[in-house]
Scaffold this motif. Structure first.
Motif, mmCIF file in Angstrom:
data_model
loop_
_atom_site.group_PDB
_atom_site.id
_atom_site.type_symbol
_atom_site.label_atom_id
_atom_site.label_comp_id
_atom_site.label_asym_id
_atom_site.label_seq_id
_atom_site.Cartn_x
_atom_site.Cartn_y
_atom_site.Cartn_z
ATOM 1 N N ALA A 37 0.816 -1.216 0.000
ATOM 2 C CA ALA A 37 0.000 0.000 0.000
ATOM 3 C C ALA A 37 0.848 1.264 0.000
ATOM 4 O O ALA A 37 0.447 2.275 -0.573
ATOM 5 N N LEU A 38 2.032 1.227 0.635
ATOM 6 C CA LEU A 38 2.799 2.467 0.777
ATOM 7 C C LEU A 38 4.112 2.496 0.004
ATOM 8 O O LEU A 38 4.721 3.536 -0.132
ATOM 9 N N LEU A 41 4.085 4.815 -3.165
ATOM 10 C CA LEU A 41 4.212 6.254 -2.941
ATOM 11 C C LEU A 41 5.619 6.751 -3.222
ATOM 12 O O LEU A 41 5.814 7.907 -3.571
ATOM 13 N N GLY A 118 9.925 -0.140 8.803
ATOM 14 C CA GLY A 118 8.914 -0.588 7.850
ATOM 15 C C GLY A 118 7.932 0.517 7.556
ATOM 16 O O GLY A 118 7.716 1.403 8.390
ATOM 17 N N THR A 119 7.333 0.456 6.366
ATOM 18 C CA THR A 119 6.367 1.496 5.990
ATOM 19 C C THR A 119 4.998 1.196 6.599
ATOM 20 O O THR A 119 3.975 1.275 5.942
ATOM 21 N N ASP A 120 5.009 0.812 7.844
ATOM 22 C CA ASP A 120 3.768 0.491 8.532
ATOM 23 C C ASP A 120 3.975 0.748 10.012
ATOM 24 O O ASP A 120 4.992 0.341 10.572
ATOM 25 N N SER A 121 3.015 1.384 10.635
ATOM 26 C CA SER A 121 3.209 1.783 12.034
ATOM 27 C C SER A 121 3.346 0.571 12.959
ATOM 28 O O SER A 121 3.970 0.664 14.011
ATOM 29 N N THR A 134 10.623 0.003 14.145
ATOM 30 C CA THR A 134 9.691 1.127 14.156
ATOM 31 C C THR A 134 9.136 1.428 12.775
ATOM 32 O O THR A 134 9.739 1.062 11.756
ATOM 33 N N GLY A 135 8.001 2.096 12.750
ATOM 34 C CA GLY A 135 7.358 2.462 11.489
ATOM 35 C C GLY A 135 7.884 3.780 10.963
ATOM 36 O O GLY A 135 8.185 4.690 11.730
ATOM 37 N N ILE A 136 8.002 3.880 9.643
ATOM 38 C CA ILE A 136 8.470 5.113 9.014
ATOM 39 C C ILE A 136 7.586 5.422 7.804
ATOM 40 O O ILE A 136 6.849 4.562 7.334
ATOM 41 N N GLY A 137 7.717 6.631 7.292
ATOM 42 C CA GLY A 137 6.955 7.025 6.112
ATOM 43 C C GLY A 137 7.632 6.568 4.834
ATOM 44 O O GLY A 137 8.746 6.028 4.852
ATOM 45 N N SER A 138 6.953 6.815 3.719
ATOM 46 C CA SER A 138 7.457 6.333 2.426
ATOM 47 C C SER A 138 8.717 7.074 1.989
ATOM 48 O O SER A 138 9.646 6.461 1.451
ATOM 49 N N THR A 139 8.761 8.393 2.199
ATOM 50 C CA THR A 139 9.948 9.148 1.769
ATOM 51 C C THR A 139 11.170 8.720 2.586
ATOM 52 O O THR A 139 12.285 8.633 2.054
ATOM 53 N N GLU A 140 10.962 8.430 3.868
ATOM 54 C CA GLU A 140 12.086 7.929 4.673
ATOM 55 C C GLU A 140 12.547 6.569 4.163
ATOM 56 O O GLU A 140 13.729 6.249 4.202
ATOM 57 N N CYS A 142 12.490 5.677 1.110
ATOM 58 C CA CYS A 142 13.276 6.010 -0.076
ATOM 59 C C CYS A 142 14.718 6.304 0.348
ATOM 60 O O CYS A 142 15.679 5.836 -0.268
ATOM 61 N N SER B 68 1.394 4.838 9.446
ATOM 62 C CA SER B 68 2.535 5.577 8.910
ATOM 63 C C SER B 68 2.250 6.133 7.521
ATOM 64 O O SER B 68 3.125 6.684 6.894
ATOM 65 N N ASN B 96 6.908 12.580 8.851
ATOM 66 C CA ASN B 96 6.392 12.595 7.480
ATOM 67 C C ASN B 96 6.130 14.020 7.009
ATOM 68 O O ASN B 96 6.359 14.353 5.852
#
Lengths: 418, 172
Positions: A37-38, A41, A118-121, A134-140, A142, B68, B96
Motif C-alpha cells: 500500500a505504501l 508512494l 517498515g512502511t507500517d506503524s 519502528t514504522g516510518i513514512g514512504s519518503t524515509e 526512499c 505511517s 512525514n
C-alpha cells in the motif's frame, strides 16, 4: 550510568560507545520492510535517483494490504510493486502469503539487537524478539533504500513491569489494553515501551509480539522485550543459527523516565470501546452489547495460540445466523498449522468465514467492511472511527478468547463464563 | 521562510488520526489532488472546501496518530495547508510532515487560544506565534535546524540525492 536495551541497539548501529535520550543518531538499518500500500508512494522518486538499492538482501517487499486486490486502483498499486521487485531484483518478495508483521518474525528475518524499519506503524511488533523496530513514512523508506541508514532521536524508555500469573482466559492482549487505558493514546509518544517482569518471561514469543504490536497505540517509537531462551528457540525453529543470535539486555543501572507496574493476578478480560484503543474497560462493563461481526486474527492476534484459545471456546457451537465471524490467520504458515491441529475444522463447522492471511478489514481495505449502525469486535489493534467502513459503525477491541465467546453468543461476552 | 503570516482556516481537537485524514476506503489514487479531496471526510466533509492555499491548520494533542501512511500528510498539504500548529503530534506524522515539506509546529496552548479566522504570524527561529486578531502571543521550542533546512529545500527527497552525490564523491 548504564544503557537500556534500546539505547544499546541504537549506539551499536550508529557507531557510538554510548548514547543518551534526546541525542540524534544516524543508524544503519538491518531490515527494511515495504508493503504494497505504501511502497508505490515512493517508487517513482526512487527511480529518479538512478541508484541501486543499498542492499537488496535486507529489503522485504510484502503484499499484505490489498491482498488480493478488490478494486482496480488496488490492482494498479500492486502492479507498481511487481514492477519494482522485478526491476530492482528484490529477492525477498512475499506475495499474498501473510501479514508482514508475522512473515518477518516467523521467518527468522529479524534478530535481537538489530534495527528494522517498515512502511507500517505496526512494524514495532518485531520488538517482541528484542529488535529495535519502528514504522516510518514512504519518503524515509526512499532514504533507507538509497543509503541504508536513517536518523533517530534516542528515545526515553518507560519500563513496564508485569507480574503475576494470568488468570484463565485472560491473555497478553488484555494486558496491553489495560496498559493503554492507564497511559492513554499519547502516553508513550516519542518513547520506548520496555516490557519486563515475570509475566513477560513466562509468556510465549507470540504473546510478546502482541504486546509490542500495540506499543504504537500509545504513540511509542518502539516496544521491546528482552530476548531469552524462548526467543532463541523461536528463531532456531525458524532456521536461525544460535551463534547468530546476540543476547542483550538493559543494564541494571539503566535510566528510565517512568516505571509502570501491572499485576495481572486479578486482571479481567478487557475491551476497548469506540473510538480509541485506550478506551479499555473490563469486559463485565460492556457485556451484552449486540454485535454484527467478530474478527479473529490480524498482526495483533492472528497466531497459533490465539486461534487455539478461540477454537477451544467455539468448538461445538454454531455462529448465530445474523453474525459474521471472520477468521483471518496472520500467515499461510499459521493457516497450515491450524489445518493440521484441527482449529480450521472447528471454525468451518461452526459457520465462521475462513479468510486468507491479509490485513483485510482491519485496515478498512476489504473482506468485512461495516455498514452504519453495525458493531464489530475484533482482535486487531485500532478502533478509530470509520477505520473499518462507515464512520457510524462501532469497533471494539479484545482478546481472541473474548472475541470467540462473543462470536457464539452474538453479544459481547466474558470468556470466563463459557 | 523565517516568518509566515496567514489565516487559520481549520481547527480540530485531540487525536485526529491518519484514518481521519485519508481513510483507506476512500482512496482511489495516490495523487496529491485526489487524496486532498477525501481528506478528513469522516470527521469534517467540508475540510477540502474550507482549506485554501496558504491556510493554517490548528489542532489539539496527538495530531496524526495511527498509521505511517504518508498519504495523510500529502492530503493535508495538498488541501492547501501551509503549516500545522498542534498541541502535540504523533511521531510518524511529525517526521512525514517535514519529509514532504509540511512544517509541523508543536505549540502548547494553541488550541484554546485560537479560532478559525484568526490572523497568525509564526516566527520560526524565535519560536513565537503572534495572534494578530486577538493580540496574544505564544511560545514554542524552535524547530531543529536540520528539519528547518528540510522544509526550505522542499522535503527530504532533495537531501537524499545530495547525500548520494556526497557519498559517491567520497568513494571516487
Amino acid at each position: 550510568m548504564g544503557m537500556t536495551i534500546t539505547e544499546k541497539i541504537l549506539a551499536k548501529a550508529s557507531g557510538n560507545e554510548k548514547v543518551v535520550p534526546g541525542q540524534i543518531v544516524v543508524a544503519k538499518v538491518d531490515l527494511a520492510m515495504i508493503h504494497d500500500a505504501l511502497g508505490p508512494l515512493f517508487y517513482p522518486n526512487f527511480r529518479k535517483l538512478e541508484t541501486p538499492v543499498w542492499d537488496p538482501n535486507k529489503v522485504f517487499i510484502v503484499v499484505d494490504h490489498a491482498a488480493p486486490a478488490s478494486t482496480l486502483s488496488q490492482a494498479e498499486w500492486l502492479s507498481h510493486n511487481y514492477d519494482f521487485v522485478r526491476d530492482y531484483k528484490i529477492p525477498n518478495f512475499i506475495n499474498n502469503q501473510g501479514v508482514a508483521h508475522q512473515i518477518i518474525p516467523e521467518g527468522g528475518h529479524i534478530l535481537p539487537g538489530q534495527i528494522a524499519v517498515g512502511t507500517d506503524s505496526h512494524t514495532c511488533t518485531y520488538g517482541g524478539l528484542g529488535a529495535f523496530s519502528t514504522g516510518i513514512g514512504s519518503t524515509e523508506m526512499c532514504n533507507v533504500l538509497a543509503l541504508g541508514e536513517l536518523w533517530f532521536r534516542v528515545p526515553e524508555t518507560i519500563k513496564v513491569v508485569i507480574t503475576g500469573k494470568l488468570p484463565r482466559r485472560v491473555m497478553a492482549k488484555d494486558i496491553i489494553l489495560k496498559l493503554l487505558s492507564m497511559i492513554g493514546v499519547d502516553g508513550a509518544t516519542y518513547k520506548t515501551l520496555e516490557f519486563c517482569g515475570e509475566t513477560v518471561d513466562e509468556m510465549s514469543v507470540d504473546s510478546r509480539l502482541t504486546l509490542c504490536n500495540m506499543a504504537i497505540e500509545a504513540g511509542a517509537k518502539n516496544g521491546i522485550c528482552t530476548p531469552d531462551e524462548k526467543t532463541v528457540k523461536y528463531l532456531m525453529d525458524a532456521g536461525v543459527k544460535r551463534e547468530d543470535i546476540e543476547m542483550l539486555k538493559s543494564d541494571d543501572d539503566a535510566a528510565y523516565c517512568q516505571e509502570i507496574h501491572i499485576d495481572v493476578t486479578d486482571l479481567e478480560p478487557h475491551v476497548a470501546i469506540p473510538h480509541s484503543p485506550a478506551n479499555a474497560v473490563p469486559v463485565t462493563e460492556v457485556e451484552g452489547t449486540p454485535l454484527n461481526q467478530v474478527l479473529i486474527g490480524t498482526c495483533t492476534n492472528g497466531r497459533v495460540e490465539d486461534f487455539i484459545a478461540a477454537a477451544e471456546i467455539i468448538k461445538g457451537h454454531k455462529i448465530p445466523n445474523m453474525m459474521r465471524c471472520l477468521i483471518m490467520p496472520a500467515s499461510n504458515k499459521i493457516y497450515a498449522e491450524l489445518a493440521r491441529n484441527g482449529c480450521m475444522e472447528i471454525f468451518a463447522e461452526a459457520g465462521c468465514v475462513l479468510l486468507n492471511a491479509t490485513c483485510g478489514a482491519c485496515g478498512g481495505f476489504h473482506e468485512g467492511l461495516l455498514f452504519k449502525g453495525e458493531a464489530c469486535l475484533g482482535t486487531h489493534n485500532r478502533n478509530f472511527k470509520g477505520r473499518m467502513g462507515s464512520p457510524e459503525a462501532k469497533i471494539y477491541l479484545a482478546s481472541p478468547a473474548t472475541a470467540a465467546a462473543s462470536a457464539i453468543t452474538g453479544v459481547i461476552t466474558d470468556p470466563r463464563k463459557i | 521562510m523565517n516568518t509566515y503570516r496567514g489565516k487559520v482556516l481549520s481547527k480540530f481537537g485531540d487525536n485526529i488520526s491518519t484514518d481521519d485524514m485519508t481513510s483507506a476506503k476512500y482512496i482511489t489514487s495516490h495523487e496529491p489532488k485526489e487524496v486532498a479531496k477525501i481528506c478528513m471526510r469522516d470527521i469534517d466533509p467540508e475540510f477540502p472546501a474550507k482549506m485554501a492555499p496558504g491556510g493554517i491548520l490548528v489542532a489539539g494533542k496527538n495530531f496524526g496518530c495511527g498509521s505511517s501512511r504518508e498519504t495523510a500528510t500529502i492530503a493535508v498539504k495538498a488541501a492547501g495547508t501551509q503549516v500545522v500548529i498542534a498541541e502535540s503530534f504523533a511521531r510518524i506524522f511529525y517526521r512525514n510532515g517535514f519529509n514532504i515539506g509540511l512544517p509541523c509546529v508543536e505549540c502548547p496552548g494553541i488550541h484554546d487560544a485560537t479560532d478559525v479566522g484568526d490572523e497568525i504570524e509564526i516566527q520560526y527561529s524565535e519560536g513565537k506565534i503572534i495572534n494578530h486578531t486577538k493580540g496574544t502571543a505564544l511560545e514554542f521550542v524552535p524547530i531543529p535546524e536540520s528539519l528547518f533546512h528540510q522544509i526550505e529545500v522542499g522535503g527530504l527527497f532533495p537531501l537524499i540525492r545530495e547525500k548520494l552525490e556526497k557519498r559517491s564523491k567520497n568513494t571516487n
